[in-house]
Design an enzyme around this catalytic site. Structure first.
Site, PDB file in Angstrom:
ATOM      1  N   ASN A 152      -6.995  -2.937  14.664  1.00  0.00           N
ATOM      2  CA  ASN A 152      -8.407  -3.189  14.332  1.00  0.00           C
ATOM      3  C   ASN A 152      -8.571  -4.416  13.430  1.00  0.00           C
ATOM      4  OD1 ASN A 152      -7.506  -2.348  11.836  1.00  0.00           O
ATOM      5  ND2 ASN A 152      -8.830  -0.564  11.682  1.00  0.00           N
TER       6      ASN A 152
ATOM      7  N   HIS B 287      -6.976  -4.953  10.546  1.00  0.00           N
ATOM      8  CA  HIS B 287      -6.793  -4.762   9.097  1.00  0.00           C
ATOM      9  C   HIS B 287      -5.513  -5.434   8.608  1.00  0.00           C
ATOM     10  CE1 HIS B 287      -4.525  -0.604   9.409  1.00  0.00           C
ATOM     11  NE2 HIS B 287      -3.701  -1.599   9.558  1.00  0.00           N
TER      12      HIS B 287
ATOM     13  N   GLU C 246      -9.656  -2.143   5.587  1.00  0.00           N
ATOM     14  CA  GLU C 246     -10.209  -1.821   6.897  1.00  0.00           C
ATOM     15  C   GLU C 246     -11.448  -2.683   7.173  1.00  0.00           C
ATOM     16  OE1 GLU C 246      -8.395  -0.140   8.711  1.00  0.00           O
ATOM     17  OE2 GLU C 246      -7.936   1.887   8.012  1.00  0.00           O
TER      18      GLU C 246
ATOM     19  N   ASP D 269       0.815  -1.212   0.000  1.00  0.00           N
ATOM     20  CA  ASP D 269       0.000   0.000   0.000  1.00  0.00           C
ATOM     21  C   ASP D 269       0.850   1.264   0.000  1.00  0.00           C
ATOM     22  OD1 ASP D 269       0.930  -0.375   2.612  1.00  0.00           O
ATOM     23  OD2 ASP D 269      -1.028  -0.907   3.404  1.00  0.00           O
TER      24      ASP D 269
END
Ligand code: PGA
Length: 242
Positions: free
Chosen positions: A136, A138, A143, A67
């Site tokens: 979280n 991811h 996400e 990314d």
């Protein structure tokens, strides 16, 4: 999923680097999928040491990164291209043209994402994908959400990720709100996956990834469906595993 326990961050990094080095030795022209963030920094330092002290060569290795922040040029200190140069590429013998990080300035992210996926496929697919996990759950910037997305694309970062990543910027306001992220198809298309986790703030995400249902609200849980995943995690990150 194979779980390799490490006592702390340094041991996790050594074990992860050995894993990657063995891939490079087995297939010198392998395609490595690489990750950024604080988790792999120690792994990259060990790989640099293997290169400098043991002659591990990356001359034929090709890489693709997961990314990039959208809107940051490669020259920006917080861009992932900059991170990769500083933390790995500038210190090993990899050829610059063999390294690929999504272009954060792409004008047409949708077309660009498609091209990025096609490029990975045309390179024969990823031999070994290195991943971190967000607090979280991811992976890359996929996400938590209502569904898993296959394609590399422009994504919105969620609040939790912006807060987690604010430590690298002057303030949370400066964290880019979007990124170009590899989707699940190219990640799950990797022949082997190595996921790293360190620290107590990852313990819940690691537990949910391993012991919960496959659920797009915990994106890493999709790794349960991949036949060849190794998790290297330290005791703190594994502390909630039953
Ligand atoms: P970190 O990020 O390595 O900085 O904790 C991991 C991730 O968000 O994937």
């Amino acid at each position: 999923m194979i779980i390799i326990q490490a006592k702390d961050y340094d041991e996790m990094s050594r074990k992860a680097a050995l894993f990657i080095a063995s891939q490079v030795l087995l297939k010198p022209n392998c395609l490595l999928g690489l990750a950024t963030g604080s988790t792999p920094v120690g792994t990259y330092q060990e790989l640099i040491r293997f290169h400098e002290e043991d002659g591990l060569s990356f001359q034929q290795v090709r890489t693709v990164n997961l990314d990039e922040y959208y809107g940051l040029p490669a020259s920006h200190e917080q861009s992932y291209r900059f991170f990769m140069q500083e933390n790995l590429f500038d210190h090993i013998d990899i050829l610059p043209e063999n390294t690929h990080v999504p272009d954060g300035l792409s004008r047409d992210p949708q077309a660009y994402g498609k091209e990025y996926d096609e490029m990975i496929a045309s390179m024969g697919g990823i031999d070994l994908q290195l991943l971190g996990i967000g607090s979280n759950g991811h992976i890359a910037f996929n996400e938590p959400g209502r569904y898993f997305t296959a394609q590399t694309r422009l994504v919105d970062l969620n609040k939790n990720t912006i807060e987690d990543n604010a430590r690298f910027f002057e303030s949370a306001d400066e964290v880019p709100r979007q990124a170009i992220s590899m989707g699940m198809r190219s990640i799950l298309g990797a022949r082997r996956i190595l996921i790293l986790a360190s620290g107590a703030n990852k313990a819940e995400a690691v537990r949910d990834m391993l012991e919960g249902q496959v659920d797009p609200m915990i994106p890493a849980s999709i790794l349960q469906l991949h036949p060849n995943v190794t998790l290297v995690a330290d005791n703190a990150a594994l502390s909630l595993i039953s």
